[in-house]
Structures are given as structure tokens and as C-alpha cells.
Design an enzyme around this catalytic site. Structure first.
Site, PDB file in Angstrom:
ATOM      1  CE  LYS A 131     -12.264  -7.072   1.283  1.00  0.00           C
ATOM      2  NZ  LYS A 131     -11.011  -6.488   0.768  1.00  0.00           N
ATOM      3  CB  SER A 161      -4.202  -6.785   4.257  1.00  0.00           C
ATOM      4  OG  SER A 161      -3.763  -5.541   3.794  1.00  0.00           O
ATOM      5  CG  HIS A 216      -1.965  -0.982   1.339  1.00  0.00           C
ATOM      6  ND1 HIS A 216      -2.054  -1.889   2.364  1.00  0.00           N
ATOM      7  CD2 HIS A 216      -3.009  -1.245   0.525  1.00  0.00           C
ATOM      8  CE1 HIS A 216      -3.116  -2.664   2.181  1.00  0.00           C
ATOM      9  NE2 HIS A 216      -3.716  -2.301   1.065  1.00  0.00           N
ATOM     10  NE  ARG A 228      -2.925  -7.353  -4.298  1.00  0.00           N
ATOM     11  CZ  ARG A 228      -3.660  -7.449  -3.236  1.00  0.00           C
ATOM     12  NH1 ARG A 228      -3.118  -7.728  -2.085  1.00  0.00           N
ATOM     13  NH2 ARG A 228      -4.956  -7.300  -3.296  1.00  0.00           N
TER      14      ARG A 228
HETATM   15  P1  ADP Z   1      -9.834  -3.517  -0.855  1.00  0.00           P
HETATM   16  O1  ADP Z   1     -10.730  -4.136   0.168  1.00  0.00           O
HETATM   17  O2  ADP Z   1     -10.416  -2.271  -1.470  1.00  0.00           O
HETATM   18  O3  ADP Z   1      -9.270  -4.470  -1.887  1.00  0.00           O
HETATM   19  P2  ADP Z   1      -7.126  -3.401   0.234  1.00  0.00           P
HETATM   20  O4  ADP Z   1      -6.654  -2.621   1.408  1.00  0.00           O
HETATM   21  O5  ADP Z   1      -6.962  -4.879   0.278  1.00  0.00           O
HETATM   22  O6  ADP Z   1      -8.615  -2.952   0.020  1.00  0.00           O
HETATM   23  O7  ADP Z   1      -6.392  -2.870  -1.084  1.00  0.00           O
HETATM   24  C1  ADP Z   1      -6.504  -1.530  -1.477  1.00  0.00           C
HETATM   25  C2  ADP Z   1      -5.855  -1.372  -2.833  1.00  0.00           C
HETATM   26  O8  ADP Z   1      -4.453  -1.598  -2.732  1.00  0.00           O
HETATM   27  C3  ADP Z   1      -6.362  -2.363  -3.891  1.00  0.00           C
HETATM   28  O9  ADP Z   1      -6.406  -1.702  -5.140  1.00  0.00           O
HETATM   29  C4  ADP Z   1      -5.313  -3.444  -3.875  1.00  0.00           C
HETATM   30  O10 ADP Z   1      -5.252  -4.109  -5.137  1.00  0.00           O
HETATM   31  C5  ADP Z   1      -4.062  -2.605  -3.640  1.00  0.00           C
HETATM   32  N1  ADP Z   1      -2.988  -3.409  -3.051  1.00  0.00           N
HETATM   33  C6  ADP Z   1      -2.972  -4.076  -1.891  1.00  0.00           C
HETATM   34  N2  ADP Z   1      -1.794  -4.687  -1.692  1.00  0.00           N
HETATM   35  C7  ADP Z   1      -1.024  -4.407  -2.796  1.00  0.00           C
HETATM   36  C8  ADP Z   1       0.298  -4.771  -3.218  1.00  0.00           C
HETATM   37  N3  ADP Z   1       1.063  -5.571  -2.495  1.00  0.00           N
HETATM   38  N4  ADP Z   1       0.720  -4.290  -4.410  1.00  0.00           N
HETATM   39  C9  ADP Z   1      -0.083  -3.507  -5.160  1.00  0.00           C
HETATM   40  N5  ADP Z   1      -1.323  -3.127  -4.826  1.00  0.00           N
HETATM   41  C10 ADP Z   1      -1.794  -3.575  -3.657  1.00  0.00           C
END
Ligand code: ADP
Length: 167
Positions: free
Chosen positions: A43, A135, A19, A97
Site C-alpha cells: 500500500k 485514511s 479507527h 463501513r
Molecule cells: P486495512 O488496510 O487493513 O483495510 P485500515 O487501517 O484502512 O487497514 O482499516 C483497518 C480496519 O478499520 C478495517 O477493518 C477498516 O474497515 C476499519 N475502518 C477504517 N476506517 C473506519 C471507519 N471510519 N469506520 C469503521 N471502520 C473503519
């Protein structure tokens, strides 16, 4: 020239180095950045909304200073497009990703375009070192007592350890 206001929405449960890397890249592209922390009751997040906002905020002042742009961290529960309109954002930023992210993101963009075609979604890729970080897996490793220091900022690693040691 139109001011570019980016909105990077997510659950951030917890924020990872993936992030942070996306925020660092996004900060180079826009004039102002809003990090939207989704309440996301569906979630069942491990961390409360307040904890997630606080963890995201710790990272932001450094990135804001380094890029000379304002970065705000704002919780939200409404429809993403509505929230983007409220924030006057003209760009939604998402991280991509792997193929597994693609289908969901593809559908979401398609539907958001119907709701508001003025807002563009931009996908960014994190540095290769952070590509595999999720996460969900970080929480799983922490729960099982594994070393998560390569995946999250130190203050987040401490919070995760505390969360799982207090049962
Ligand atoms: P959501 O519930 O909206 O998916 P997340 O916190 O899991 O929330 O992710 C928020 C954004 O960050 C999403 O677009 C996700 O694809 C991106 N993201 C999370 N981890 C990574 C990573 N390691 N590399 C690139 N993008 C990431």
C-alpha cells in the site's frame, strides 16, 4: 471462562476517529486487545511503520484505562491468521463501513476460516459521525490543504500538516 483476546489489524495510515471509535467499542467486548499495525509495503504507506505505531499508541492508554483492559500495539508483517495465533487472539476485529468494504472482508473471512476455524472475525460499525472516514481520503484532503480536524485526533492532524508542508 475463556479469556477473550481481540486482534484489531489495520494499516492505520494514519489512524482516524473511525479507527479510535472501533477500538473503543472493541475494548468493551474483550479481556485484552492487540492492535496489529500492518507493515503493508504494497500500500506504500505515507507514514513509516514507527510513525503509525506511535500515533496509534497515543490513543490507547486512555482507552485501556477507561475499560480496565490491557491494550498492546504490535507491528506485523506475517499472514494475519498466523499473527493472530502468535498473539493468542481468538477474535479478529474489523470495522465495516459500507457495501464497498463488504466484498473484500467477506472473502478474507472465508479464507481465514479455512486457515484457522477457531478464530472468529467480528465486525463492528463506528458511530454514524465517523462512518464515512477513510485514511485514504483524509490524506487526500490534507495534501490539498483542507481541514481534517473532524476526521482525525489532533496529534494526527499536526503530523499530516507537517508531512505535507515539508513537501
Ligand atoms: P486495512 O488496510 O487493513 O483495510 P485500515 O487501517 O484502512 O487497514 O482499516 C483497518 C480496519 O478499520 C478495517 O477493518 C477498516 O474497515 C476499519 N475502518 C477504517 N476506517 C473506519 C471507519 N471510519 N469506520 C469503521 N471502520 C473503519
Amino acid at each position: 471462562m475463556t479469556q477473550l483476546i481481540g486482534l484489531y489489524p489495520g494499516t492505520f495510515d494514519p489512524p482516524t476517529l473511525g479507527h479510535v471509535d472501533i477500538v473503543e467499542r472493541a475494548a468493551k467486548l474483550v479481556d485484552e486487545l492487540v492492535i496489529g499495525v500492518a507493515i503493508n509495503r504494497d500500500k506504500s504507506p505515507l507514514f513509516s511503520l514507527e510513525e503509525r505505531v506511535a500515533m496509534v499508541e497515543i490513543e490507547m492508554s486512555r482507552i485501556s484505562k477507561a475499560n480496565g483492559i490491557p491494550i498492546r500495539v504490535v507491528p506485523f508483517e506475517t499472514l494475519l491468521v498466523k499473527f493472530a495465533e502468535e498473539m493468542k487472539a481468538n477474535i479478529i476485529i474489523r470495522g465495516l463501513r459500507a457495501v464497498s468494504d463488504f466484498e473484500y472482508e467477506y472473502q478474507m473471512v472465508g479464507m481465514n476460516q479455512v486457515l484457522n476455524d477457531e478464530i472468529e472475525t467480528v465486525f463492528l460499525m463506528a458511530d454514524i459521525r465517523y462512518q464515512s472516514i477513510a485514511s485514504r481520503l483524509v490524506k487526500e484532503i490534507a495534501r490539498l490543504g483542507g481541514d481534517i480536524s473532524s476526521f482525525v485526533p489532533d496529534h494526527v492532524a499536526k503530523k499530516l500538516k507537517a508531512k505535507f508542508s515539508s513537501g
